[in-house]
Design an enzyme around this catalytic site. Sequence first.
Site, mmCIF file in Angstrom:
data_model
loop_
_atom_site.group_PDB
_atom_site.id
_atom_site.type_symbol
_atom_site.label_atom_id
_atom_site.label_comp_id
_atom_site.label_asym_id
_atom_site.label_seq_id
_atom_site.Cartn_x
_atom_site.Cartn_y
_atom_site.Cartn_z
ATOM 1 C CG ASP A 114 -24.036 17.446 9.946
ATOM 2 O OD1 ASP A 114 -23.485 18.693 10.173
ATOM 3 O OD2 ASP A 114 -24.794 17.000 9.003
ATOM 4 C CG ASP A 128 -26.142 22.725 9.799
ATOM 5 O OD1 ASP A 128 -25.342 23.236 8.735
ATOM 6 O OD2 ASP A 128 -25.979 21.734 9.928
#
Length: 163
Positions: A114, A128
């Site tokens: 991330d 995402d």
Amino acid sequence: MACLVALTIAVVDQSTKALAIAQLSTRERIPLIGDLLGLQLAFNPGTIMSLGSGSTWVFTIVGTAATIALFYAAWRVTTTGWAVALGFVWGGAIGNLLDRYLAAPRFGRGHVTDFLAYGNLFIGNLADVALGVGVGLGIVLQLLRTRRHHAATERAGGGDSLQ
């Protein structure tokens, strides 16, 4: 169409993750829009906000099943809008699933890379974002379909209006 969108999303996602690993730090955040959005490297064993961190293998199984189901759905879709929506969801699922299989600490239990820091809420990635865009587009398409169906029913005189 869904395959092309999914492939594009997965390639862009994995490329941006590789760039994030090469250029960002887990300790330092680079602000993009003040404190609202920034860049900071993180490795997430769970889901959003690291929920389920001890169940990485479960997310690998669920992600694999979802990816297979989305592949099947992509072959059955009949409109471009739904193909694009499915492609976004499928590409996002593939992007994060690749991390689950290939990233450290080991095969099938990899942590998702991330790098998009949303304030102090959580850190995510482009997979995402693609998942969110695909689901949002699907909701809009379903609402439009329902609205058209109701309008057609009213025009045909089959409405339930009270007079």
